[in-house]
Write an enzyme that holds these catalytic residues in place. Structure first.
Site, PDB file in Angstrom:
ATOM      1  N   LYS A  54       0.842  -1.202   0.000  1.00  0.00           N
ATOM      2  CA  LYS A  54       0.000   0.000   0.000  1.00  0.00           C
ATOM      3  C   LYS A  54       0.876   1.250   0.000  1.00  0.00           C
ATOM      4  CE  LYS A  54      -3.821  -2.405   2.236  1.00  0.00           C
ATOM      5  NZ  LYS A  54      -4.526  -2.772   3.470  1.00  0.00           N
ATOM      6  N   GLN A  98      -4.768  -1.914   9.737  1.00  0.00           N
ATOM      7  CA  GLN A  98      -4.575  -3.185   9.038  1.00  0.00           C
ATOM      8  C   GLN A  98      -5.145  -4.337   9.871  1.00  0.00           C
ATOM      9  OE1 GLN A  98      -3.246  -3.591   5.875  1.00  0.00           O
ATOM     10  NE2 GLN A  98      -3.897  -5.717   6.113  1.00  0.00           N
ATOM     11  N   ASP A 121     -11.366   2.589   4.293  1.00  0.00           N
ATOM     12  CA  ASP A 121     -11.744   1.189   4.059  1.00  0.00           C
ATOM     13  C   ASP A 121     -13.269   1.051   3.961  1.00  0.00           C
ATOM     14  OD1 ASP A 121      -9.535  -0.441   3.708  1.00  0.00           O
ATOM     15  OD2 ASP A 121      -9.132  -0.622   5.855  1.00  0.00           O
TER      16      ASP A 121
END
Ligand code: NDP
Length: 293
Positions: A54, A98, A121
């Site tokens: 990422k 994460q 997200d």
């Protein structure tokens, strides 16, 4: 029949180039960079690889990124305090934590703490609610990648029978919701499907998957969907990523299914790269939304 291979990797590169152009325009207009902060707790090797990928993708797209690496012993309270600080920092436009978090942490409370405007997200209840009402602030990255892949490959789902296998909050359920909408990221042909969702308690899975014009699979079981479970000519999108000893495989048995499907995604090189591209898209959107206020 040999299926057309849907090249997620190539498409992700195209989308990332488009995002880089938008990021340049953003920097010129606002004299600052869009910024993503990723929070990594503990030292899970797979998570470290995902975070690194990422970070590299952000750099290439002209999006500033920072990774906060926290010890595995971090408490929920400490993590919530860090998220509060990031929520209040105007130079941070997107925040992601994460997953998976270490077992002692309360994942739900942690994710709920991210400001919805920075929740790139799109896991927060507010963002899930907005998406399900057809007025998304952000779309969750993996399902959004699937919809982009279908749309940009010229595959309409309007009026088609779509079967989603898997009902997780991050993949299966949002996919169902997106396929049901009246308009998708690519317009009405990228939505308006007749949708069925299957899960581990679904009896006669094969009977249902064989009805699918478009079969979307996210179960986390290597090579689970075989040719006999697929209608000849169906489009098959394999979201699964399963690590075998020597390679990665999807949830779909690629070798057999590519002989009956009309189009299929490979693993790796299918949906995975699109997930990261859509994260960049959400970060840039977050920066645009926060700067236009
Ligand atoms: P989860 O484990 O959270 O959910 C799996 C779902 O599959 C559950 O709903 C489960 O049912 C269902 N399921 C499990 N076994 C079967 C079965 N035999 N038949 C029917 N349904 C079944 O996984 P995720 O959704 O997070 O991930 C799914 C896969 O996608 C994984 O391989 C993951 O690595 C991959 N993934 C890939 C991403 C990418 O970028 N390409 C991003 C995210 C995930 P039940 O609810 O009843 O337990």
């Amino acid at each position: 029949m040999t299926a057309q291979i849907l090249d997620g990797k190539g498409l992700a590169n195209t989308i990332r180039q488009e995002i880089a152009v938008r990021a340049t325009a953003f920097r010129e207009r606002y004299s600052k960079s869009p910024k993503l902060v990723a929070v990594l707790v503990g030292d899970d090797p797979a998570s470290q690889v995902y975070i690194r990928n990422k970070e590299i993708a952000c750099q290439k797209a002209g999006i500033s990124s920072e990774v906060l690496k926290l010890s595995a012993a971090t408490t929920t309270q400490e993590l919530l305090g860090i998220l509060d600080r990031l929520n209040a920092d105007p130079s941070v436009h997107g925040i992601l934590v994460q997953l998976p978090l270490p077992d002692h942490l309360e994942t739900r409370s942690v994710l709920d703490r991210i400001l919805p405007a920075k929740d790139v997200d799109a896991f927060s209840p507010e963002n899930v609610g907005l998406m399900s009402q057809g007025r998304p602030r952000f779309l969750p990255c993996t399902p959004h990648g699937v919809m982009q892949l279908l749309d940009r490959s010229g595959i309409s789902i309007r009026g088609k029978e779509v079967v989603v296998v898997g009902r997780s909050d991050i993949v299966g359920k949002p996919l169902v919701s997106m396929c049901l909408q009246k308009s998708g990221p690519g317009g009405p042909s990228n939505a308006n499907a007749t949708v069925t969702c299957c899960h581990s308690q679904t009896p006669n899975l094969e009977e249902i998957t064989r009805r699918a014009d478009v079969l979307l699979v996210a179960i986390g079981k290597p090579n689970w969907i075989t040719a006999q479970m697929v209608k000849p000519g169906a489009v098959v999108v394999d979201i699964g990523i399963n690590r075998l000893e020597d390679r990665l495989v999807g949830d779909v048995d690629f070798e057999s299914v590519c002989k009956v499907a009309s189009a299929i995604t490979p693993v790796p090189g299918g949906v995975g790269p699109l997930t990261i591209a859509m994260l960049l898209d959400n970060t840039l959107r977050a920066a645009e939304q926060q700067s236009e206020r």
